[in-house]
Enzyme design. Structure first.
Site, mmCIF file in Angstrom:
data_model
loop_
_atom_site.group_PDB
_atom_site.id
_atom_site.type_symbol
_atom_site.label_atom_id
_atom_site.label_comp_id
_atom_site.label_asym_id
_atom_site.label_seq_id
_atom_site.Cartn_x
_atom_site.Cartn_y
_atom_site.Cartn_z
ATOM 1 N N SER A 236 0.891 -1.188 -0.037
ATOM 2 C CA SER A 236 -0.043 -0.140 0.027
ATOM 3 C C SER A 236 0.947 1.304 0.181
ATOM 4 O O SER A 236 2.139 1.128 0.060
ATOM 5 C CB SER A 236 -0.964 -0.147 1.326
ATOM 6 O OG SER A 236 -0.086 0.185 2.353
ATOM 7 N N SER B 135 0.999 3.486 2.540
ATOM 8 C CA SER B 135 0.960 4.255 3.658
ATOM 9 C C SER B 135 2.551 4.317 4.309
ATOM 10 O O SER B 135 2.603 5.043 5.026
ATOM 11 C CB SER B 135 0.396 3.214 4.680
ATOM 12 O OG SER B 135 1.356 1.831 5.015
ATOM 13 N N LYS C 39 5.695 -0.454 8.974
ATOM 14 C CA LYS C 39 5.318 1.045 9.813
ATOM 15 C C LYS C 39 6.575 1.312 10.253
ATOM 16 O O LYS C 39 7.683 0.765 10.353
ATOM 17 C CB LYS C 39 4.184 1.033 10.885
ATOM 18 C CG LYS C 39 3.012 0.613 10.463
ATOM 19 C CD LYS C 39 2.297 1.477 9.295
ATOM 20 C CE LYS C 39 0.779 0.868 9.041
ATOM 21 N NZ LYS C 39 0.206 1.387 7.870
ATOM 22 N N SER D 26 -2.699 5.920 6.646
ATOM 23 C CA SER D 26 -2.110 5.027 7.059
ATOM 24 C C SER D 26 -2.905 4.479 8.326
ATOM 25 O O SER D 26 -3.268 5.075 9.196
ATOM 26 C CB SER D 26 -0.647 5.223 7.791
ATOM 27 O OG SER D 26 -0.107 4.447 8.349
#
Length: 261
Positions: A74, A76, A131, A222
């Site tokens: 993605s 994010s 992340k 996100s």
């Protein structure tokens, strides 16, 4: 991709067991019967097991304890990582873990603030997410009006310019790119300053022992600790450190081979 780990472990164990049984017993039995009931040739299962076991064992060891490839699914983590990036994840920086159940049996280190980590989120334990670590155990983290605070210190931001997305990242064209100083670790983030600010994800948190607060660099796009809570240490999979390929035709190939900061 736990299913891939399960298949890899099962195939490695099966082929290794067949190879061991053949070495200790089956080969001797064939030799004793050669010329009597059969021609002494290895069964197909034994032949394939002996051929593939070393390869499977090496892949399992490298993937479980050294480095594992991971594909960014993605946007994010834009602009640091783009959809379609293939990265390598260091599997031993934070300790050696068993495949499938992710149990850590050798402790080697802990994440530092600013590390980009791959993990299994508590609410999706069969998926791998990525992340950035913003809060360590005991930290007080706040997020208000597009600004992050850590232990009462407001992080500093330096404008870079208007972001121009390419490939799958074109949806973020027009966002503002900023250099965020995460208490000594600088990295780029994206913010949608050209749209009305939404207060979703705002709040203050105290990170409990054995957990981390993680956020995506694409702050308005996100799903991270602001929404689902803290990341348990036992869910960590490793530290991202290198971009080695990208399957998005619009991506600048000069990024391939760059280290992740």
């Amino acid at each position: 991709m736990r299913w891939f780990e399960i298949i890899l472990v099962v195939l490695t164990l099966f082929s290794g067991l067949v190879w061991l049984l053949d070495k200790l017993w089956l080969a001797k039995r064939r030799a004793a019967r050669e010329g009597l009931l059969d021609d002494g040739k290895e069964p197909v299962v034994v032949d394939y097991s002996k051929a593939f076991f070393p390869v499977l064992a090496v892949v399992l060891i490298l993937r479980s304890f050294v480095a594992e490839p991971f594909r960014i699914p993605s946007n994010s983590m834009m602009p640091t990582l783009l959809t379609g990036d293939f990265i390598l994840v260091n599997k031993f920086t934070y300790g050696l873990r068993l495949p499938i159940n992710n149990h850590k049996f050798v402790a080697l280190g802990e994440p530092a603030r600013g590390d980009v980590v791959v993990f299994r989120p508590p609410h999706h334990p069969d998926q791998d997410w990525i992340k950035r670590v913003v809060g360590l155990p005991g930290d007080r983290v706040g997020y208000h009006d597009n600004q992050v605070t850590v232990n009462g210190k407001v992080l500093s931001y330096v404008p870079v310019g208007v972001y121009q997305g390419i490939g799958n990242g074109t949806e973020m064209t027009g966002a503002e790119e900023l250099r965020e100083d995460l208490l000594g670790r600088e990295h780029s983030v994206l913010e949608r300053t050209n749209l009305p600010f939404l207060d979703q994800g705002e709040g203050d948190w105290v990170v409990p022992p054995g957990h981390y607060f993680v956020m995506g660099d694409n702050r308005d796009n996100s799903e991270d600790s602001r929404y689902w809570g803290f990341l348990p240490e036992q869910n960590l999979r490793g530290k991202a450190f290198l971009i080695w390929m990208n399957f998005d035709g619009g991506v600048d190939r000069s990024r391939i081979g760059s280290r992740i900061k």
